[in-house]
Motif scaffolding. Structure first.
Motif, short mmCIF file in Angstrom:
data_model
loop_
_atom_site.label_atom_id
_atom_site.label_comp_id
_atom_site.label_asym_id
_atom_site.label_seq_id
_atom_site.Cartn_x
_atom_site.Cartn_y
_atom_site.Cartn_z
N TYR A 95 0.82 -1.22 0.00
CA TYR A 95 0.00 0.00 0.00
C TYR A 95 0.86 1.26 0.00
CZ TYR A 95 -4.20 -2.73 1.24
OH TYR A 95 -5.26 -3.60 1.26
N ASP A 121 -5.68 8.76 2.20
CA ASP A 121 -4.40 8.53 1.51
C ASP A 121 -3.47 9.69 1.82
OD1 ASP A 121 -5.58 6.30 0.35
OD2 ASP A 121 -5.93 7.26 -1.58
N ASP A 136 -6.34 2.17 1.57
CA ASP A 136 -7.00 0.92 1.18
C ASP A 136 -6.34 0.24 -0.02
OD1 ASP A 136 -9.04 1.30 3.17
OD2 ASP A 136 -9.97 2.77 1.84
N ARG A 140 -7.83 0.89 -4.82
CA ARG A 140 -8.99 1.62 -4.29
C ARG A 140 -8.56 2.95 -3.68
NH1 ARG A 140 -11.24 -2.34 -0.20
NH2 ARG A 140 -9.09 -3.01 -0.15
N GLN A 142 -8.26 6.78 -2.51
CA GLN A 142 -9.15 7.88 -2.12
C GLN A 142 -8.69 9.18 -2.77
OE1 GLN A 142 -9.75 8.01 2.15
NE2 GLN A 142 -9.75 5.77 2.26
#
Length: 172
Positions: A95, A121, A136, A140, A142
């Protein structure tokens, strides 16, 4: 040895087989040529003029495959420094990303990019790298990374921390 990162290959119709990338690099005088995964990670020792090699590789890809992609390179030590200064807690390495930029963005461009909403984020520019942590995952987001990238005004290509670590390992 340098790590050459090609932006946006093998996505969106821009197909570039890694065997062909290795062949192009060797044809331009690079030695110790290898690739890692199919996302444009080329490890090699370029001829004496590293910047000239990068531009020649961009041109060779465009001539052979019909699309232009920036080549951004760093030394293994530069990759390690980028990893060492990553400013966010790493909860999940996949991530967290480092976007390697072609040049350092202007302060006014960074200020403009900071006006975009990011949700949970996070991103920060440190020199020629933009560090990102997606809450996330990149699948995905943000934040609108493409909008932030356009505001920064310099091309870049992102690699997650797992890939950065592997590239450092392979380069040594």
């Amino acid at each position: 040895m340098r790590i050459h990162l090609l932006r946006a290959v093998n996505v969106g119709g821009a197909t570039l087989p890694m065997a062909d990338l290795r062949e192009l690099a060797a044809g331009l005088g690079a030695t110790d040529v290898s690739t890692h995964i199919a996302s444009g990670n080329l490890l090699c020792t370029p001829p004496a003029d590293a910047v000239g090699f990068e531009r020649a590789l961009e041109q060779a890809v465009q001539e052979r495959f019909g699309f232009f992609r920036e080549v951004i390179s760093r030394s293994p030590d530069e990759l390690q420094r980028a990893l060492d200064v990553h400013p966010f807690e790493v909860v999940e390495p996949k991530y967290s990303y480092v976007t390697f930029l072609l040049a350092e963005p202007e302060p006014t461009a960074i200020e403009k990019a900071q006006t975009f909403s990011t949700g949970d984020d996070r991103w920060e520019v440190l020199g020629r790298e933009m560090h990102v942590r997606y809450a996330d995952g990149a699948g995905r987001p943000q934040m609108k990374a493409a909008s932030i990238g356009r505001a920064l005004g310099v091309p870049g290509t992102a690699r997650n921390l797992n890939t950065v670590r592997k590239l450092i390992e392979l380069s040594r």
